[in-house]
Scaffold this active site. Structure first.
Site, short mmCIF file in Angstrom:
data_model
loop_
_atom_site.label_atom_id
_atom_site.label_comp_id
_atom_site.label_asym_id
_atom_site.label_seq_id
_atom_site.Cartn_x
_atom_site.Cartn_y
_atom_site.Cartn_z
N GLU A 201 0.82 -1.22 0.00
CA GLU A 201 0.00 0.00 0.00
C GLU A 201 0.84 1.26 0.00
O GLU A 201 0.35 2.35 0.27
CB GLU A 201 -0.96 -0.01 1.20
N LYS A 331 -15.97 -1.38 1.57
CA LYS A 331 -15.19 -1.80 0.41
C LYS A 331 -16.18 -2.41 -0.58
O LYS A 331 -16.64 -3.55 -0.37
CB LYS A 331 -14.17 -2.88 0.81
P1 PGA Z 1 -6.72 -6.10 2.08
O1 PGA Z 1 -6.88 -5.44 3.51
O2 PGA Z 1 -5.29 -6.53 1.98
O3 PGA Z 1 -7.62 -7.32 2.17
O4 PGA Z 1 -7.12 -5.14 1.04
C1 PGA Z 1 -6.77 -4.09 3.73
C2 PGA Z 1 -7.37 -3.83 5.07
O5 PGA Z 1 -7.32 -4.72 5.95
O6 PGA Z 1 -7.94 -2.76 5.30
ZN ZN Z 2 -8.61 -3.59 7.40
#
Ligand code: PGA
Ligand code: ZN
Length: 414
Positions: A201, A331
């Site tokens: 990220e 999400k």
């Molecule tokens: P992810 O998690 O790797 O499943 O996108 C991101 C998060 O836990 O916010």
């Molecule tokens: Zn998370």
């Protein structure tokens, strides 16, 4: 024939910024065009929709061509709820395991984009109408570990900042970028051998403990707050389901395993010691009770469920009844359609919980999440700070701010 009648659809495999194979869908309408791709998670919740069918990407591609595209032809792209309901009917399972959540959300988002262009309006306006004028505060991770760093960074997945005192989105993003930049020199004071590595990220990923990372981010956030004159708060995403082995929370780099009570004490200590404003997934995805216990003590903080709620209105309603959270991660891909994500956000707001629109660790160059945040009225957007797939969304917030003109204002926080 409606103005935004769907005349053609196309699907292809593309890649996220991390290199995950994902799906991109194109939608053509009489007067418009839209394109979108699904992001991919690494610390996925157990109760999310299934990303791909059992046969993987090939089956998702062929199911789209055989089952999805013919059914959507002729539908009105402006009728988002009807399109999303049709997607669920075509799939016929509870969790999109037939067509796959990736194809479903890419289609749903591309349809929204096509409708907005056909109707000649910005996407945030198409999604939210005249009330969509509040721009969210950017919540971004500065130092990261956990699965996003393949276990090589701190055990806590994300150390985050949010500039709650910024008066406009330009200042807000400037603050986050400054903090991210200035944190590097602080890390180097602790670990001179750090090579400047970033994780999935775009967060720095040094070999330091979670508490050292928190101390570094706290001191830099304070310094930038003084410089800019706007309040900055800090937070964590513990992604505790990734630490949970069924009995204990295993902190590999620290060499510690914490039981349920010890985890609660540890989280409380972190909140008090670092004055945390935001705490995401402090417990694993089944433990509504510990969430509720923590929330009881920290009603003025954002105690946020991600894997706990998986953008599912029903789970949010259960959590709200138990007093298990004050905030909810939204999400859209966890749910599979924009309508499902919208219902989750509405459920959160109706129960007094703060919705937070969020990216995934494997994300794409698409900016659509910025429109979702403004359109759905989420007062916070979690979209990282650095990296093209992160700035795609953040830079779009600047454009939306300018597009709103005199109507633009920062969202109201609890
Ligand atoms: P992810 O998690 O790797 O499943 O996108 C991101 C998060 O836990 O916010
Ligand atoms: Zn998370």
């Amino acid at each position: 024939m409606p103005e935004a009648s769907i005349s053609d659809l196309w699907i292809r495999r593309v890649y996220t910024g991390r290199g995950d194979v994902t799906l991109e869908v194109e939608v053509y309408t009489e007067g418009g065009y839209g394109r979108a791709a699904a992001p991919a998670g690494a610390s996925r919740g157990k109760y999310e929709v299934r990303y791909l069918p059992d046969g993987g990407i090939e089956e998702a591609l062929s199911n789209f061509e055989k089952l999805v595209a013919p059914e959507l032809l002729g539908m009105d792209a402006a009728e988002q709820a009807a399109v999303d309901m049709r997607l669920a009917e075509i799939d016929g399972t509870e969790d999109f395991s037939r067509i796959g959540g990736a194809a479903a959300i890419a289609t749903s988002m591309a349809v929204a984009r096509a409708a907005a262009t056909a109707l000649g309006m910005p996407l945030y306006y198409h999604l939210g109408g005249a009330l969509a004028r509040n721009v969210p505060y950017p919540l971004g991770n500065v130092i990261g570990g956990g699965k996003h760093s393949r276990g090589l960074g701190p055990d806590v997945q994300e150390i985050l900042v949010v500039p709650v005192g910024a008066d406009d989105i330009y200042t807000a993003l400037d603050i986050n970028v400054r903090i991210h930049r200035d944190v590097l020199s602080e890390i180097l004071k602790t670990d001179p051998s750090f090579t400047g590595g970033k994780n999935d990220e775009g967060a720095w990923t040094p070999r330091v403990s979670s508490e050292t990372a928190l101390k570094i981010v706290q001191s830099v956030a304070k310094a930038v707050q003084r410089e800019v004159g706007a309040e900055v708060r800090i937070g964590v995403d513990m992604a505790a389901s990734s630490l949970w082995d069924g009995e204990k929370y295993v902190y590999r780099n620290e060499g510690v395993a914490r039981g349920v009570r010890e985890q609660l004490e540890y989280v409380k200590a972190l909140i008090d010691r670092y004055d945390l404003y935001y705490v995401e997934d402090p417990f694993h995805e089944e433990d509504f009770n510990s969430f509720a216990e923590l929330c009881d003590m920290y009603e003025d903080r954002l105690i946020v469920g991600d894997d706990l709620f998986v953008t599912n209105a029903e789970r949010i309603s259960i959590g709200a009844r138990m007093g298990a959270a004050t905030g909810v991660i939204i999400k859209p891909d966890q749910r599979g359609t924009l309508t499902g994500a919208y219902e989750a956000a509405r459920m959160a707001v109706s129960r007094g919980l703060t919705p937070i629109a969020s990216h995934r660790s494997g994300d794409t160059e698409y900016e659509l999440l910025a429109h979702v945040a403004v359109g759905f009225g989420t007062p916070i957007i979690k979209a990282g700070i650095m990296g093209g797939e992160r700035t795609a969304k953040l830079n779009e917030l600047l454009r939306i701010w300018d597009d709103l003109g005199r109507a633009a204002r920062m969202a109201r926080l609890r």
